[in-house]
Design an enzyme around this catalytic site. Structure first.
Site, mmCIF file in Angstrom:
data_model
loop_
_atom_site.group_PDB
_atom_site.id
_atom_site.type_symbol
_atom_site.label_atom_id
_atom_site.label_comp_id
_atom_site.label_asym_id
_atom_site.label_seq_id
_atom_site.Cartn_x
_atom_site.Cartn_y
_atom_site.Cartn_z
ATOM 1 N N GLN A 1 -2.390 -12.090 8.152
ATOM 2 C CA GLN A 1 -2.656 -11.822 6.728
ATOM 3 C C GLN A 1 -1.957 -12.867 5.855
ATOM 4 O O GLN A 1 -2.532 -13.382 4.895
ATOM 5 C CB GLN A 1 -2.170 -10.411 6.371
ATOM 6 C CG GLN A 1 -2.148 -10.127 4.881
ATOM 7 C CD GLN A 1 -1.808 -8.695 4.563
ATOM 8 O OE1 GLN A 1 -2.674 -7.834 4.605
ATOM 9 N NE2 GLN A 1 -0.556 -8.419 4.236
ATOM 10 N N HIS B 1 9.761 -3.451 2.972
ATOM 11 C CA HIS B 1 9.276 -3.658 1.599
ATOM 12 C C HIS B 1 10.453 -3.890 0.649
ATOM 13 O O HIS B 1 10.388 -4.741 -0.239
ATOM 14 C CB HIS B 1 8.513 -2.424 1.101
ATOM 15 C CG HIS B 1 7.235 -2.138 1.820
ATOM 16 N ND1 HIS B 1 7.032 -0.983 2.533
ATOM 17 C CD2 HIS B 1 6.089 -2.856 1.917
ATOM 18 C CE1 HIS B 1 5.809 -0.994 3.039
ATOM 19 N NE2 HIS B 1 5.217 -2.118 2.688
ATOM 20 N N MET C 1 9.238 -2.457 11.323
ATOM 21 C CA MET C 1 9.004 -1.442 10.290
ATOM 22 C C MET C 1 7.570 -1.535 9.790
ATOM 23 O O MET C 1 7.046 -2.616 9.550
ATOM 24 C CB MET C 1 9.981 -1.637 9.165
ATOM 25 C CG MET C 1 11.378 -1.334 9.638
ATOM 26 S SD MET C 1 12.447 -0.838 8.332
ATOM 27 C CE MET C 1 13.893 -0.448 9.315
ATOM 28 N N GLN D 1 -10.287 -2.534 2.664
ATOM 29 C CA GLN D 1 -9.758 -3.240 3.840
ATOM 30 C C GLN D 1 -9.669 -2.341 5.069
ATOM 31 O O GLN D 1 -9.195 -2.767 6.116
ATOM 32 C CB GLN D 1 -8.409 -3.886 3.523
ATOM 33 C CG GLN D 1 -7.243 -2.939 3.336
ATOM 34 C CD GLN D 1 -5.994 -3.678 2.889
ATOM 35 O OE1 GLN D 1 -5.894 -4.101 1.748
ATOM 36 N NE2 GLN D 1 -5.037 -3.850 3.790
ATOM 37 N N MET E 1 0.853 -1.190 0.000
ATOM 38 C CA MET E 1 0.000 0.000 0.000
ATOM 39 C C MET E 1 0.892 1.243 0.000
ATOM 40 O O MET E 1 0.445 2.331 0.375
ATOM 41 C CB MET E 1 -0.943 -0.024 1.202
ATOM 42 C CG MET E 1 -1.902 -1.210 1.145
ATOM 43 S SD MET E 1 -3.449 -0.947 2.006
ATOM 44 C CE MET E 1 -2.880 -0.737 3.660
ATOM 45 N N GLY E 2 2.155 1.078 -0.398
ATOM 46 C CA GLY E 2 3.056 2.234 -0.493
ATOM 47 C C GLY E 2 3.608 2.656 0.852
ATOM 48 O O GLY E 2 3.600 1.892 1.806
ATOM 49 N N SER F 1 4.478 1.107 7.569
ATOM 50 C CA SER F 1 4.182 2.387 6.907
ATOM 51 C C SER F 1 3.580 3.368 7.910
ATOM 52 O O SER F 1 3.757 4.574 7.805
ATOM 53 C CB SER F 1 3.210 2.168 5.758
ATOM 54 O OG SER F 1 3.757 1.219 4.870
ATOM 55 N N LYS G 1 5.314 -9.674 9.511
ATOM 56 C CA LYS G 1 4.748 -8.792 10.529
ATOM 57 C C LYS G 1 3.226 -8.960 10.526
ATOM 58 O O LYS G 1 2.591 -8.995 11.570
ATOM 59 C CB LYS G 1 5.122 -7.332 10.289
ATOM 60 C CG LYS G 1 4.569 -6.422 11.389
ATOM 61 C CD LYS G 1 5.074 -5.036 11.294
ATOM 62 C CE LYS G 1 4.343 -4.211 10.293
ATOM 63 N NZ LYS G 1 2.917 -3.935 10.639
ATOM 64 N N ASP G 2 2.665 -9.055 9.315
ATOM 65 C CA ASP G 2 1.231 -9.304 9.169
ATOM 66 C C ASP G 2 1.037 -10.819 9.050
ATOM 67 O O ASP G 2 0.600 -11.322 8.011
ATOM 68 C CB ASP G 2 0.707 -8.577 7.932
ATOM 69 C CG ASP G 2 0.878 -7.074 8.055
ATOM 70 O OD1 ASP G 2 0.221 -6.476 8.905
ATOM 71 O OD2 ASP G 2 1.716 -6.519 7.329
HETATM 72 O O1 PAF Z 1 -0.048 -5.704 3.618
HETATM 73 C C1 PAF Z 1 -0.475 -4.807 2.861
HETATM 74 O O2 PAF Z 1 0.196 -3.811 2.572
HETATM 75 C C2 PAF Z 1 -1.879 -4.948 2.283
HETATM 76 O O3 PAF Z 1 -2.744 -5.547 3.180
HETATM 77 C C3 PAF Z 1 -1.892 -5.675 0.922
HETATM 78 C C4 PAF Z 1 -1.465 -7.121 1.062
HETATM 79 C C5 PAF Z 1 -0.999 -4.961 -0.069
HETATM 80 C C6 PAF Z 1 -3.336 -5.670 0.356
HETATM 81 O O4 PAF Z 1 -3.808 -4.383 0.168
#
Ligand code: PAF
Length: 282
Positions: free
Chosen positions: A155, A37, A186, A61, A30-31, A188, A151-152
């Site tokens: 997810q 990243h 780290m 989301q 998501m930048g 965002s 970290k996620d």
């Molecule tokens: O982890 C993220 O940055 C977001 O949840 C993802 C996987 C890019 C989906 O929008």
């Protein structure tokens, strides 16, 4: 460096590069890119012929409008950071229209219960949004391998489940958490912290490490009490959850079992900024 904001041009470019045994590595983001990243990009470059990164703040989301509005959007800066890794990386920074085609809603998913714990419990609809956008991005980019940070962790497990259930032809690779020298994971969202808040937030990793030590001899409940007490002392911190869960099914650990792998998960608000972190306990 090639930057596309629509899928038609991206696909024309990817088709023009395709060749036998060609493999595409994909890093969805998501930048507001950070070194975590960039480490995913390096992993992809080392293992694929071509690497694509997507930069898209996915509205479906977010369950909190203010969080979506305040999420950092720093495309020019992100592109400069990507260049430091390689100018050959292809950037896909689509519009909401390019992804959702006039219907900005999530599909509803059953991730076999993984979606009901932690992030899913506290952010209703979050994983439907993640599942919807990740599946859409996979359909557009058609990667062979896709890279996600641990970290996620929840997810990551959910995306593996999505791939399994939807039979998507992509391998999901989880990569270790990147921390700054203070131990802060780290994220965002760290960009929204003041220097003082960043300093204070280092307690999160210290508490997780101590929780890991305690879990060697204490019950999950006792570790939970220690963590709750540690955060109750800090006025501008609000502990949303601390969970010790089975890594496989993410169910809360009630009684420890020797054959299971456990992981601690935490979400804390530092003033209004929500940070998450996780640590393996085995
Ligand atoms: O982890 C993220 O940055 C977001 O949840 C993802 C996987 C890019 C989906 O929008």
């Amino acid at each position: 460096m090639l930057v596309f904001n629509n899928k038609v041009d991206l696909n024309l470019c990817l088709q023009s590069k395709s060749a036998p045994n060609f493999s595409i590595g994909f890093v969805p983001t998501m930048g507001a890119l950070h070194d975590g990243h960039l480490s995913l990009l390096k992993e992809s470059i080392n293992n694929n012929k071509l690497t694509v990164i997507s930069i898209f703040v996915n509205p479906t989301q977010f369950n909190n409008a203010e969080d979506l509005e305040k999420y950092p959007r720093t495309l020019d800066n992100d592109i400069e950071k990507i260049k430091t890794v390689s100018e050959a990386i292809i950037v896909y920074a689509p519009t909401v229209e390019d992804i959702y085609e006039g219907n900005t809603t999530s599909q509803h998913y059953n991730f076999d219960g993984l979606e009901h714990q932690m992030e899913g419990k506290f952010r209703p609809g979050h994983f439907d949004g993640v599942g919807t956008v990740v599946k859409r991005l996979f359909e557009i980019v058609k990667p062979n391998n896709a890279y996600f940070g641990e970290k996620d962790f929840q997810q990551l497990q959910i995306i593996k489940k999505l791939v399994e259930k939807e039979k998507l032809p992509v391998t999901i690779i989880g990569c270790p958490i990147h921390r700054d020298s203070s131990g802060l994971a780290m994220s965002s969202r760290n960009q929204r912290l003041t220097d003082e808040e960043k300093r204070q937030a280092t307690i999160i990793y210290r508490v997780l490490n101590q929780a890991k030590v305690l879990f060697g001899t204490k019950s999950a409940k006792e570790v939970h009490n220690y963590v709750a007490k540690s955060f109750a002392k800090i006025p501008n911190f609000d502990l949303e959850y601390f969970e010790i869960a089975d890594e496989k099914n993410l169910l809360t650990c009630v009684r420890k079992s020797k054959n299971k792998k456990y992981r601690a998960f935490i979400a804390v608000f530092v003033n209004k900024i929500r940070l998450i972190d996780t640590i393996s306990l085995n």
